[in-house]
Scaffold this active site. Structure first.
Site, PDB file in Angstrom:
ATOM      1  N   LYS A 188       0.879  -1.166   0.000  1.00  8.71           N
ATOM      2  CA  LYS A 188       0.000   0.000   0.000  1.00  8.71           C
ATOM      3  C   LYS A 188       0.918   1.218   0.000  1.00  8.71           C
ATOM      4  O   LYS A 188       1.405   1.642   1.037  1.00  8.71           O
ATOM      5  CB  LYS A 188      -0.881  -0.009   1.258  1.00  8.71           C
ATOM      6  CG  LYS A 188      -2.219   0.705   1.128  1.00  8.71           C
ATOM      7  CD  LYS A 188      -2.149   2.157   0.678  1.00  8.71           C
ATOM      8  CE  LYS A 188      -1.829   3.121   1.800  1.00  8.71           C
ATOM      9  NZ  LYS A 188      -1.709   4.520   1.321  1.00  8.71           N
ATOM     10  N   GLU A 263       9.376   1.220  11.014  1.00  8.12           N
ATOM     11  CA  GLU A 263      10.444   2.209  10.836  1.00  8.12           C
ATOM     12  C   GLU A 263       9.741   3.552  10.933  1.00  8.12           C
ATOM     13  O   GLU A 263       9.028   3.940  10.025  1.00  8.12           O
ATOM     14  CB  GLU A 263      11.039   1.989   9.435  1.00  8.12           C
ATOM     15  CG  GLU A 263      12.250   2.784   9.140  1.00  8.12           C
ATOM     16  CD  GLU A 263      13.470   2.149   9.762  1.00  8.12           C
ATOM     17  OE1 GLU A 263      13.575   0.921   9.786  1.00  8.12           O
ATOM     18  OE2 GLU A 263      14.305   2.919  10.241  1.00  8.12           O
ATOM     19  N   CYS A 297      13.812  10.052   6.998  1.00 12.11           N
ATOM     20  CA  CYS A 297      13.478   9.685   8.380  1.00 12.11           C
ATOM     21  C   CYS A 297      14.645   9.903   9.323  1.00 12.11           C
ATOM     22  O   CYS A 297      14.466  10.336  10.452  1.00 12.11           O
ATOM     23  CB  CYS A 297      13.018   8.244   8.427  1.00 12.11           C
ATOM     24  SG  CYS A 297      14.125   7.147   7.539  1.00 12.11           S
ATOM     25  N   GLU A 397       9.522  16.092  14.744  1.00  9.59           N
ATOM     26  CA  GLU A 397      10.051  15.832  13.413  1.00  9.59           C
ATOM     27  C   GLU A 397       9.433  16.818  12.433  1.00  9.59           C
ATOM     28  O   GLU A 397       8.214  16.918  12.338  1.00  9.59           O
ATOM     29  CB  GLU A 397       9.693  14.414  13.010  1.00  9.59           C
ATOM     30  CG  GLU A 397      10.245  14.055  11.666  1.00  9.59           C
ATOM     31  CD  GLU A 397      10.102  12.576  11.394  1.00  9.59           C
ATOM     32  OE1 GLU A 397       8.991  12.060  11.582  1.00  9.59           O
ATOM     33  OE2 GLU A 397      11.106  11.954  11.007  1.00  9.59           O
TER      34      GLU A 397
HETATM   35  P1  NAP Z   1       2.256   8.414   7.494  1.00 13.16           P
HETATM   36  O1  NAP Z   1       1.102   9.311   7.520  1.00 13.16           O
HETATM   37  O2  NAP Z   1       2.534   7.578   8.677  1.00 13.16           O
HETATM   38  O3  NAP Z   1       2.063   7.512   6.214  1.00 13.16           O
HETATM   39  C1  NAP Z   1       2.855   6.409   5.894  1.00 13.16           C
HETATM   40  C2  NAP Z   1       1.998   5.388   5.183  1.00 13.16           C
HETATM   41  O4  NAP Z   1       0.983   4.899   6.063  1.00 13.16           O
HETATM   42  C3  NAP Z   1       1.248   5.937   3.966  1.00 13.16           C
HETATM   43  O5  NAP Z   1       1.140   4.922   2.991  1.00 13.16           O
HETATM   44  C4  NAP Z   1      -0.117   6.232   4.552  1.00 13.16           C
HETATM   45  O6  NAP Z   1      -1.117   6.273   3.576  1.00 13.16           O
HETATM   46  C5  NAP Z   1      -0.299   5.067   5.481  1.00 13.16           C
HETATM   47  N1  NAP Z   1      -1.257   5.271   6.558  1.00 13.16           N
HETATM   48  C6  NAP Z   1      -1.724   6.425   7.090  1.00 13.16           C
HETATM   49  N2  NAP Z   1      -2.590   6.174   8.087  1.00 13.16           N
HETATM   50  C7  NAP Z   1      -2.685   4.828   8.197  1.00 13.16           C
HETATM   51  C8  NAP Z   1      -3.402   3.956   9.060  1.00 13.16           C
HETATM   52  N3  NAP Z   1      -4.209   4.410  10.012  1.00 13.16           N
HETATM   53  N4  NAP Z   1      -3.242   2.629   8.904  1.00 13.16           N
HETATM   54  C9  NAP Z   1      -2.424   2.134   7.957  1.00 13.16           C
HETATM   55  N5  NAP Z   1      -1.723   2.921   7.111  1.00 13.16           N
HETATM   56  C10 NAP Z   1      -1.843   4.249   7.235  1.00 13.16           C
HETATM   57  O7  NAP Z   1       3.582   9.185   7.191  1.00 13.16           O
HETATM   58  P2  NAP Z   1       3.811  10.246   6.027  1.00 13.16           P
HETATM   59  O8  NAP Z   1       3.170  11.513   6.404  1.00 13.16           O
HETATM   60  O9  NAP Z   1       3.454   9.636   4.729  1.00 13.16           O
HETATM   61  O10 NAP Z   1       5.388  10.336   6.028  1.00 13.16           O
HETATM   62  C11 NAP Z   1       6.084  11.186   6.875  1.00 13.16           C
HETATM   63  C12 NAP Z   1       6.463  10.472   8.141  1.00 13.16           C
HETATM   64  O11 NAP Z   1       7.005   9.186   7.855  1.00 13.16           O
HETATM   65  C13 NAP Z   1       7.490  11.163   8.930  1.00 13.16           C
HETATM   66  O12 NAP Z   1       7.106  11.209  10.264  1.00 13.16           O
HETATM   67  C14 NAP Z   1       8.747  10.302   8.789  1.00 13.16           C
HETATM   68  O13 NAP Z   1       9.597  10.242   9.869  1.00 13.16           O
HETATM   69  C15 NAP Z   1       8.208   8.975   8.564  1.00 13.16           C
HETATM   70  N6  NAP Z   1       9.146   8.227   7.740  1.00 13.16           N
HETATM   71  C16 NAP Z   1       9.964   7.351   8.345  1.00 13.16           C
HETATM   72  C17 NAP Z   1      10.862   6.632   7.607  1.00 13.16           C
HETATM   73  C18 NAP Z   1      11.751   5.653   8.255  1.00 13.16           C
HETATM   74  O14 NAP Z   1      12.393   4.860   7.551  1.00 13.16           O
HETATM   75  N7  NAP Z   1      11.848   5.644   9.550  1.00 13.16           N
HETATM   76  C19 NAP Z   1      10.942   6.804   6.233  1.00 13.16           C
HETATM   77  C20 NAP Z   1      10.099   7.707   5.657  1.00 13.16           C
HETATM   78  C21 NAP Z   1       9.189   8.400   6.421  1.00 13.16           C
HETATM   79  P3  NAP Z   1      -1.496   7.654   2.807  1.00 13.16           P
HETATM   80  O15 NAP Z   1      -0.351   8.566   2.939  1.00 13.16           O
HETATM   81  O16 NAP Z   1      -1.721   7.202   1.444  1.00 13.16           O
HETATM   82  O17 NAP Z   1      -2.724   8.184   3.450  1.00 13.16           O
END
Ligand code: NAP
Ligand code: MG
Length: 495
Positions: A188, A263, A297, A397
């Protein structure tokens, strides 16, 4: 108006994308579509299916069938050969994949093209692991001359939930170990960046990955993502994203006691001592945050600088920030692309306001570039100094090109401040003194520490987090092991 330039890959010219299930394109149950934009221009470049429960169920059922079918009879050599074939097909199409990624999520072509080396290293490593799956023959103290051993078996259907900051390589941390072990996958991708994942699934199928081994459901996190996370027939979820979503993935895993790899977010410390080689440390610490426009991240976003070199360091990093060319990633010589979306830009601008209000000093950036870049979600690389580790810009963050310089005097103070965070993903140290470096390596509570460099990742070594940055290693034999479960075998009746 169709503003897509004609030399873009054919994949980008067909705008309405279906789901990728059971080896081919499948229409979603509902007609609802999600628009995705090129963040450098604001243009809508494609629409995705908004997967509903029935679609996720179909994808999981396809992955389950594949797990139990022909794929389960692939030998280690068969899986090795398949991964190498996948690699050669991806190589042939990598210019296309890099272009898709650039147009979809904004990173410059120089960066997305360089993902080839990453892909090559990553898939080669996972190919080697096909021959590294086994157990032990163990002596037991049982009566009756029993033969006892352990085996390893693939865990089954893996749900991979990806963020938008680099899905072209992020997906490899799910697909690589799945192909190495015989698991199957439902991905996804994030709404903001699903295109390269869809195209990769199609190419991998062309390379011979059996139907159903890789499925992609596009849609919203709160619906498609959540349904995958709580699905009764998904055995493991590999999630990369925010800590907050990570918490809901943990709760959802309770439905069937899923295995998890998480992660999550970070607020990593990067510590520059007065004896550091500043010719390396200045660009190194700057790019530890500005790479991918800060959407990394493990970005070293809390930059601790020893006070005796502070004025020189501040001047040099502010100058460095000013040299980075922003632009549409398709243009040559662009160092930084836009942020992923106007929403993300607004969120980062909110942090910049908060830094100013709390008394941080703005040394560079803090503004959107004008002119031709006005239509995109661009932000000039931003340097704050005089930051206190308690300010919001140092606690939360930001996920944007914003670095916060926090001065320190003594080594012990730097270590205490470095660990004063809920996160534990990465950390950096810049010094010529190996003793000092090793004390920081041992003292910083984070999964990955870089000394005199920042951000290098090798798949055979890997990386991971502690604390609110999650658990579960990416890379190395441990990662492969996490796609397997152990069985003990007790063979009696031998005498
Ligand atoms: P996010 O909102 O957590 O989204 C990540 C993924 O999860 C997306 O595919 C999102 O779908 C999905 N998602 C959202 N709510 C969900 C739920 N309730 N259940 C299951 N899946 C769900 O994060 P983001 O805003 O895309 O990315 C930024 C964040 O990601 C930052 O905080 C960053 O630190 C973190 N990040 C961490 C790493 C790492 O390797 N540690 C790498 C990259 C990013 P949709 O976006 O399609 O709604
Ligand atoms: Mg997009």
């Amino acid at each position: 108006m169709n503003t897509i330039t004609p030399d873009l890959p054919a994949f980008l010219q067909a705008r309405d994308k279906s789901l990728f299930i059971d080896g081919g394109w499948r229409d979603a149950r509902s007609d609802k579509r999600i628009e995705t934009r090129n963040p450098a221009t604001g243009e809508v470049i494609a629409t995705f299916a908004d997967a509903a429960k029935e679609d996720v169920d179909l994808a999981v059922a396809s992955a389950r069938r594949a797990f139990e079918g022909e794929w389960s009879r692939f030998t280690p050599n068969d899986r090795h050969a398949l991964i190498m074939k996948v690699l050669s097909v991806l190589e042939k199409h990598f210019e296309e994949l890099a272009t898709i990624e650039t147009v979809d999520m904004g990173a410059p072509l120089a960066r997305t093209r360089s993902f080839w080396n990453y892909t090559d290293r990553c898939l080669r490593f996972f190919a080697t692991q096909t021959a590294n799956i086994g157990g032990q023959t163990l002596p037991s103290s049982l009566p009756g001359g029993m033969m006892t051993m352990t085996l390893r078996a693939p865990v089954g259907v893996v749900g991979g939930i990806l963020p938008w900051n680099g899905p072209l390589i992020g997906q490899l941390w799910v697909l690589g170990p799945a192909l190495a072990t015989g698991c199957t996958v439902v991905l996804k991708p994030a709404q903001e960046a699903s295109l390269s994942v869809l195209r990769t699934a199609e190419l991998m199928t062309e390379a011979g990955v059996p139907r159903g081994v890789i499925n992609v459901v596009t849609g919203r996190g709160s619906t498609a993502g959540a349904m995958l996370a709580e699905h009764q027939d998904v055995d493991r979820v590999a999630f990369t994203g925010s800590t907050e979503t990570g918490r809901s993935i943990i709760r959802a895993s309770a439905t069937n006691i899923k295995r998890l790899q998480l992660e999550l977010g970070g607020k990593s410390p990067d510590v520059v001592f007065a004896d550091a080689d500043l010719d390396r440390a200045v660009p190194g610490a700057a790019m530890a945050v500005f790479s991918n426009s800060g959407q990394v991240c493990y970005a070293g976003s809390r930059l601790f600088v020893q006070r005796s070199i502070l004025p020189e360091f501040e001047e040099r990093i502010a100058n460095f920030a000013g040299t980075l060319r922003l632009g549409n990633g398709l243009e040559p010589d662009v160092a930084l692309g836009p942020l992923i979306s106007e929403n993300q830009l607004a969120s980062v601008m909110g942090y910049i306001d908060s830094g100013r209000q709390e008394g941080a000093r703005l040394l560079a950036g803090g503004t959107r570039p004008g002119g031709a870049l006005e239509a995109g979600s661009f932000l000039n690389p931003t340097v704050f100094s005089s930051v206190n580790n308690g300010m919001r810009v140092a606690r939360e963050e930001i996920f944007g090109p914003v670095v916060s310089i926090i001065p320190f005097d003594e080594e012990a103070e730097a270590l205490k401040l470095a660990n004063d965070t809920p996160y534990g993903l990465g950390g950096g140290v810049w010094t010529q003194d190996i003793g000092k470096a090793m004390r920081m390596v041992q003292g910083i509570r984070a999964g990955t520490i870089w000394v005199n460099n920042y951000g290098a990742i090798d798949p055979s070594v890997g990386f991971g987090g502690v604390k609110a940055s999650g658990y579960g290693w990416k890379g190395g034999a441990q990662h492969v092991d996490a796609f397997l479960y152990q069985k003990s075998v007790y063979i009696g009746g031998l005498n």
